[in-house]
Scaffold this motif. Structure first.
Motif, PDB file in Angstrom:
ATOM      1  N   ASP A 348       0.815  -1.210   0.000  1.00 26.14           N
ATOM      2  CA  ASP A 348       0.000   0.000   0.000  1.00 26.14           C
ATOM      3  C   ASP A 348       0.854   1.267   0.000  1.00 26.14           C
ATOM      4  O   ASP A 348       0.444   2.273  -0.544  1.00 26.14           O
ATOM      5  CB  ASP A 348      -0.987   0.009   1.163  1.00 26.14           C
ATOM      6  CG  ASP A 348      -0.419  -0.619   2.403  1.00 26.14           C
ATOM      7  OD1 ASP A 348       0.814  -0.772   2.460  1.00 26.14           O
ATOM      8  OD2 ASP A 348      -1.194  -0.945   3.307  1.00 26.14           O
ATOM      9  N   ALA A 351       1.534   2.073  -3.523  1.00 28.51           N
ATOM     10  CA  ALA A 351       0.370   2.678  -4.171  1.00 28.51           C
ATOM     11  C   ALA A 351       0.323   4.169  -3.881  1.00 28.51           C
ATOM     12  O   ALA A 351       0.114   4.988  -4.777  1.00 28.51           O
ATOM     13  CB  ALA A 351      -0.907   1.999  -3.682  1.00 28.51           C
TER      14      ALA A 351
ATOM     15  N   TYR B  73      -4.945   2.620  10.737  1.00 23.53           N
ATOM     16  CA  TYR B  73      -3.757   1.875  10.328  1.00 23.53           C
ATOM     17  C   TYR B  73      -3.175   1.118  11.503  1.00 23.53           C
ATOM     18  O   TYR B  73      -2.715  -0.020  11.374  1.00 23.53           O
ATOM     19  CB  TYR B  73      -2.702   2.822   9.740  1.00 23.53           C
ATOM     20  CG  TYR B  73      -1.694   2.095   8.904  1.00 23.53           C
ATOM     21  CD1 TYR B  73      -1.873   1.981   7.541  1.00 23.53           C
ATOM     22  CD2 TYR B  73      -0.597   1.485   9.477  1.00 23.53           C
ATOM     23  CE1 TYR B  73      -0.975   1.284   6.769  1.00 23.53           C
ATOM     24  CE2 TYR B  73       0.308   0.780   8.708  1.00 23.53           C
ATOM     25  CZ  TYR B  73       0.108   0.684   7.361  1.00 23.53           C
ATOM     26  OH  TYR B  73       0.993  -0.020   6.589  1.00 23.53           O
ATOM     27  N   MET B  78      -4.382  -1.065   7.377  1.00 22.87           N
ATOM     28  CA  MET B  78      -4.845  -0.707   6.033  1.00 22.87           C
ATOM     29  C   MET B  78      -4.941   0.809   5.942  1.00 22.87           C
ATOM     30  O   MET B  78      -5.195   1.492   6.934  1.00 22.87           O
ATOM     31  CB  MET B  78      -6.199  -1.318   5.730  1.00 22.87           C
ATOM     32  CG  MET B  78      -7.322  -0.751   6.556  1.00 22.87           C
ATOM     33  SD  MET B  78      -8.924  -1.196   5.935  1.00 22.87           S
ATOM     34  CE  MET B  78      -9.093  -0.089   4.569  1.00 22.87           C
ATOM     35  N   ARG B 146      -3.294  -7.828   1.416  1.00 23.92           N
ATOM     36  CA  ARG B 146      -3.266  -6.416   1.794  1.00 23.92           C
ATOM     37  C   ARG B 146      -3.798  -5.463   0.734  1.00 23.92           C
ATOM     38  O   ARG B 146      -4.341  -4.416   1.058  1.00 23.92           O
ATOM     39  CB  ARG B 146      -1.834  -6.015   2.118  1.00 23.92           C
ATOM     40  CG  ARG B 146      -1.342  -6.586   3.384  1.00 23.92           C
ATOM     41  CD  ARG B 146       0.032  -6.069   3.614  1.00 23.92           C
ATOM     42  NE  ARG B 146       0.003  -4.627   3.705  1.00 23.92           N
ATOM     43  CZ  ARG B 146       0.467  -3.973   4.744  1.00 23.92           C
ATOM     44  NH1 ARG B 146       0.976  -4.613   5.739  1.00 23.92           N
ATOM     45  NH2 ARG B 146       0.436  -2.671   4.757  1.00 23.92           N
ATOM     46  N   LEU B 147      -3.600  -5.813  -0.535  1.00 23.30           N
ATOM     47  CA  LEU B 147      -4.034  -4.868  -1.565  1.00 23.30           C
ATOM     48  C   LEU B 147      -5.544  -4.850  -1.710  1.00 23.30           C
ATOM     49  O   LEU B 147      -6.117  -3.876  -2.189  1.00 23.30           O
ATOM     50  CB  LEU B 147      -3.384  -5.217  -2.905  1.00 23.30           C
ATOM     51  CG  LEU B 147      -1.916  -4.833  -3.022  1.00 23.30           C
ATOM     52  CD1 LEU B 147      -1.420  -5.066  -4.418  1.00 23.30           C
ATOM     53  CD2 LEU B 147      -1.708  -3.387  -2.624  1.00 23.30           C
ATOM     54  N   LEU B 150      -7.251  -2.126   0.227  1.00 27.09           N
ATOM     55  CA  LEU B 150      -6.861  -0.825  -0.312  1.00 27.09           C
ATOM     56  C   LEU B 150      -7.676  -0.508  -1.567  1.00 27.09           C
ATOM     57  O   LEU B 150      -8.193   0.598  -1.728  1.00 27.09           O
ATOM     58  CB  LEU B 150      -5.370  -0.794  -0.634  1.00 27.09           C
ATOM     59  CG  LEU B 150      -4.903   0.537  -1.215  1.00 27.09           C
ATOM     60  CD1 LEU B 150      -5.016   1.644  -0.188  1.00 27.09           C
ATOM     61  CD2 LEU B 150      -3.494   0.451  -1.732  1.00 27.09           C
TER      62      LEU B 150
END
Lengths: 565, 355
Positions: A348, A351, B73, B78, B146-147, B150
């Motif tokens: 992340d 990103a 977070y 996240m 994890r993605l 997001l």
């Protein structure tokens, strides 16, 4: 009894909230201008109908199979739909006395008229209720239709409605006489709808037989005696491709708009192929992908435009083919340059960094600092078009061929890279970077090649984009483009090449053909991302797990029990 | 000594060297630019002071938003990308209340009550949005790669933006003016805009209140316990789901309050108003070390001041025309640099490897 009541209210509330959202956001009203079947149903009503149907299906889905067709099923489904009707009815009643329009811009008298079917008073509300009951009952009726016909019938109706919705795509493809008979300027004629449903029912009913025959042919063709069949199949295949290739030239008079849309879809496919390498193959979520698109587009524009006196002092304007390699090279290099600093970050954080990069580049382009070179907020016009000798590629259907060739190259690069050693390295990094590095994969070069290839394709798309539009402006390179491309990847299926095409057609093509819908495009994209991640993270056309020949020889049938991703 | 240096140098790669050169170049540019600006005397001391004050006010707003990022977070690891939209939803909805109160004259007769009502509504709406976001979009995805969350958050962000665009209006709405906050106060012989001081002080109070909530209440302890170790917390009888919901609620409320401050300062609301402040607040959270509450506050203030001083301090000194256009670029550059060079932030935190 109590659980059923709770189910009924739960389904009704969910459906009601969705219906409220759709109406207050303005979707129902905007789509209501399209009559899908003449004098029978509009797209807005179809949307409400979909909510009713969906609510009933959701409620029924929570019941055990055998109880769905009993009285219980009827009560729960129709009750849930009635709750939706109640919520929408309350909305229709409240709009005027509470002056909801002060807050909600779409709570207009027009919306009330849509919700009450132009009928004032109680009768209008009854009509709304009846309409929703009818749409909920469709779900129940489906349960009573005998086996093969339930699917056939519902598919046929669905495809027919889709053809009505996508009139702008379908109608120009048919000869004028037929399309005038079947279609109105906004949708289908009544007779046309009936005819299409019947045709589709017939087609779908005989489709399995036809498919079986095709399969036997294919099997026969594999045998040593199948040479003539093989030859015939090959010829048919070639003819089909030839027809597809000639289609744009044949159709060019009818659908210049169609080709504008297809060009856009094509450009998105090229970008999608590039991002697919970065995100789908290597697992590097890049939210600043638009930067490379912008670099390609701006290089092409700056090098070829006769404007920009500051640049022209040094370099005379080039033509398309001279500027193209420079644009590609520059985007490739920028891919590596942006790749180097983010090598160490993952997931992340990567990103967000790339998102930051994309925004920095956009802000720099808009600023006065680089205005002499990049044209500032007004952008640049007069970008060169591709030429072949004295022939200038000008029309959108002509561009389509160039885009098609580029897509072909992109797909070739993608498949070759995917099946190469590098592709397997990417996959390993995607699954677990630490393990991949421990196994001796050079993650630095693997990641950088992923970034560079992705950037190259985006730069190509950008160069084509600026040349086709003849002018570019910085506002067409905002973060939404990155999101769009990411979205089409996710809807199509990460890492899947046909998925890119499907995703681009669905997310770029459909909204263009549905003009009324354009305003809600990003709303639907957002919802699509969430829904896909929640329910179908592998996408509509997922990448098939490919097993190498060696693995097949070693493991044989045991592969089925092995869990291969 | 030499032994150790040689040992460490063995692990320096070419990319590291390239990165450090870039960083050094940036530092040189900042120093030269600042030196030029300060010696040229283009701005008076009073003007620098104004820059700092407005930076602090802006920064305290970032700090309030950053709280939501950092708390989420800390617990879920996240990035709640849609937090900027949580920030937008409150003041955009509360605008309509403010408008009604303005028409009824409450902003004239009793401005503090009016402001309080608007603030309450804004906080309530943001809280509801944040909690339902967690419930609908994030909770089913706990434990996914994890993605996935997001990407969901990005989707939710755009969904919320365009929902509010469709619901209210695509245009800008102007917040009413609050009489007592107009004009200037004189403090220690310096004139300061009342609005800036009010925003700064009240945000700071709110931040302290929230910090106390997390540090000293039972619920706050539960939040910290879940952030530390979810399973252990669950075994100790902490309701994890509820605690996560509360975390989102607290973050949402802070964002809602920040939203009203933002709307009062810039006097307008819009469906897109959450995107850039959200990104910058995330920068602030990273600056302070994500997962770290005091860090987020410090990071917010630092970013606010840096961003407010930056264009005039070192960009103009380098001869950049219309430097204020690059204000956002400074913030994003900072984000990128920190994520690359020091992802643990100024204060550092235990999350180094997780990022």
């Amino acid at each position: 009894m109590k659980t059923q009541l709770r189910l009924m209210f739960r389904a009704g509330l969910i459906g009601g909230l969705i219906a409220l959202h759709l109406t207050l956001v303005g979707m129902v009203e905007a789509l209501n201008k399209r009559e899908i079947i003449e004098d029978i149903i509009t797209l807005g009503q179809l949307l409400l109908m979909g909510v009713g149907l969906g609510t009933a299906v959701y409620a029924l889905g929570k019941l055990p199979r055998e109880r769905r067709t009993q009285r219980e099923g009827w009560w729960v489904a129709l009750g849930a739909v009635s709750v939706v009707a109640l919520i929408l009815g309350l909305l229709a009643l409240a709009i005027k006395p509470l002056n909801l329009r002060f807050m909600f811009q779409n709570a207009s008298p027009a919306l009330v008229r849509i919700l009450t079917f132009d009928t004032p008073g109680v009768l209008g509300l009854v009509k709304l209720w009846a309409f929703l009951l009818f749409s909920g009952a469709l779900a129940l009726v489906y349960l009573y239709i005998p086996q093969p016909w339930d699917r056939t019938l519902s598919y046929a109706v669905g495809i027919t409605l889709l053809m009505g919705i996508l009139r702008a795509l379908v109608a120009p493809l048919l000869p004028d006489i037929i399309s005038d008979f079947l279609f109105t300027p906004s949708g289908l004629t009544q007779i046309g709808a009936v005819i299409l449903v019947v045709l589709w029912v017939l087609f779908l009913h005989y489709w399995p037989d036809f498919k079986a025959r095709l399969e036997t042919w294919q099997k026969e063709a594999q045998t040593p005696q199948g040479a003539p069949i093989r030859r015939r199949l090959n010829i048919a295949f070639l003819v089909a491709i030839l027809v597809l290739l000639l289609l744009p030239a044949i159709l060019r008079d009818k659908g210049s708009y169609l080709f504008e849309v297809l060009d856009m879809v094509g450009i998105y496919i090229i970008m999608g192929l590039g991002l697919n390498i970065v995100v789908g193959f290597a697992g590097l979520l890049d939210l600043g992908y638009v930067a490379f698109f912008a670099i390609g587009a701006y290089t092409m524009a700056v090098l070829t435009t006769p404007e920009l006196p500051f640049v022209r002092q040094y370099i005379p304007p080039m033509n398309f083919w001279e500027a193209l390699p420079i644009a590609l090279l520059l985007s490739l290099v920028s891919g590596i340059l942006l790749g180097v600093p983010v090598l160490k970050t993952r997931g992340d954080y990567l990103a967000i960094i790339t998102l930051g990069f994309g925004e920095i580049i956009r802000l720099l382009v808009i600023s006065d600092l680089l205005k002499p070179i990049l044209g500032g907020a007004q952008g640049i016009t007069g970008v060169a078009r591709p030429t072949f000798g004295s022939f200038v590629v000008n029309e959108s259907w002509e561009y389509f061929y160039i885009i098609l060739v580029t897509i072909g190259i992109g797909i070739f690069i993608s498949t070759r890279l995917r099946d190469s050693r590098l592709g397997r390295a990417w996959k390993a990094i995607r699954e677990d970077e630490d393990v991949a590095v421990a196994m001796g994969i050079d993650h630095v070069s693997a990641k950088l090649t992923a970034f560079a290839t992705g950037a190259l394709l985006a730069g190509m798309a950008g160069a084509l984009f600026s040349s086709r539009l003849y002018s570019i402006a910085p506002h067409s390179f905002n973060v939404l483009i990155s999101i769009n491309v990411l979205c089409l990847l996710i809807v199509g299926g990460m890492g899947s090449l046909p998925g890119v095409v499907v995703g681009a057609l669905a997310l770029v093509g459909l909204p263009e053909l549905l003009r009324e819908f354009a305003e809600f495009r990003l709303l639907v994209y957002g919802a699509a991302l969430v829904i896909m991640m929640l329910y179908k993270p592998e996408g509509l056309w997922p990448e098939k797990a490919r097993v190498s020949r060696v693995a097949r020889e070693v493991f044989g049938d045991r592969l089925k029990t092995l869990k291969v991703e | 000594m030499w032994e150790r240096l040689r040992y460490r140098l063995r692990y320096v790669s070419g990319t590291d060297v390239a990165l450090w050169i870039v960083a050094a170049l940036l530092l040189v540019m900042i120093t030269v630019g600042s030196y030029n600006s300060l010696t040229s005397g283009r701005y008076t001391g009073k003007q620098w002071f104004d820059f700092i004050i407005s930076g602090l006010a802006q920064g305290s707003i970032y700090a309030l938003i950053a709280l939501g990022y950092t708390m989420v977070y800390g617990i879920l690891f996240m990035i709640n990308f849609a937090h900027g939209e949580v920030f937008m939803s409150g003041p955009f909805t509360a605008y309509f209340l403010a408008e009604v109160l303005e028409q009824r004259g409450l902003f004239e007769t009793n401005p503090w009550l009016a402001l309080g009502l608007v603030m309450l509504l804004s906080m309530a709406v943001s809280t509801v949005v944040a909690v339902s976001l967690e419930r609908i979009a994030y909770r089913p995805l706990r434990g996914a790669p994890r993605l996935v969350p997001l990407i969901t958050a990005i989707g939710a962000s755009f969904f919320l933006q365009y929902t509010f665009r469709g619901l209210y209006t695509p245009g800008f709405k102007a917040y009413p003016e609050v009489q007592p906050l107009k004009g200037t106060w004189t403090l220690f012989g310096l004139e300061i805009q009342r609005m800036l001081i009010a925003v700064f002080v009240s945000s700071l109070l709110l931040l302290l209140l929230l910090y106390a909530f997390v540090q000293f209440t039972k619920v706050g302890r539960a939040i910290r316990a879940v952030a530390e170790d979810q399973q252990a917390a669950a075994l100790m009888g902490v309701d994890v789901d509820r605690t996560i919901s509360i975390t989102f609620a607290v973050g949402g409320a802070a964002a809602g309050a920040a939203g009203v401050f933002y709307a009062l300062m810039f006097r307008q609301v819009n469906f897109f108003m959450g995107f850039f402040p959200g990104l910058k607040a995330f920068t602030a959270a990273v600056l302070g070390g994500i997962g770290n509450l005091p860090g987020a506050m410090l990071g917010g203030l630092f970013l606010g001041v840096f961003e407010s001083l930056g264009p005039s301090l070192f960009l103009e000194g380098l001869g950049v025309p219309a430097a204020y256009q690059l204000k956002d670029a400074i913030a994003f550059t900072m984000l990128v640099l920190f994520l690359i060079f020091r992802p643990t932030g100024i204060l550092g935190e235990r999350l180094a490897k997780r990022a």
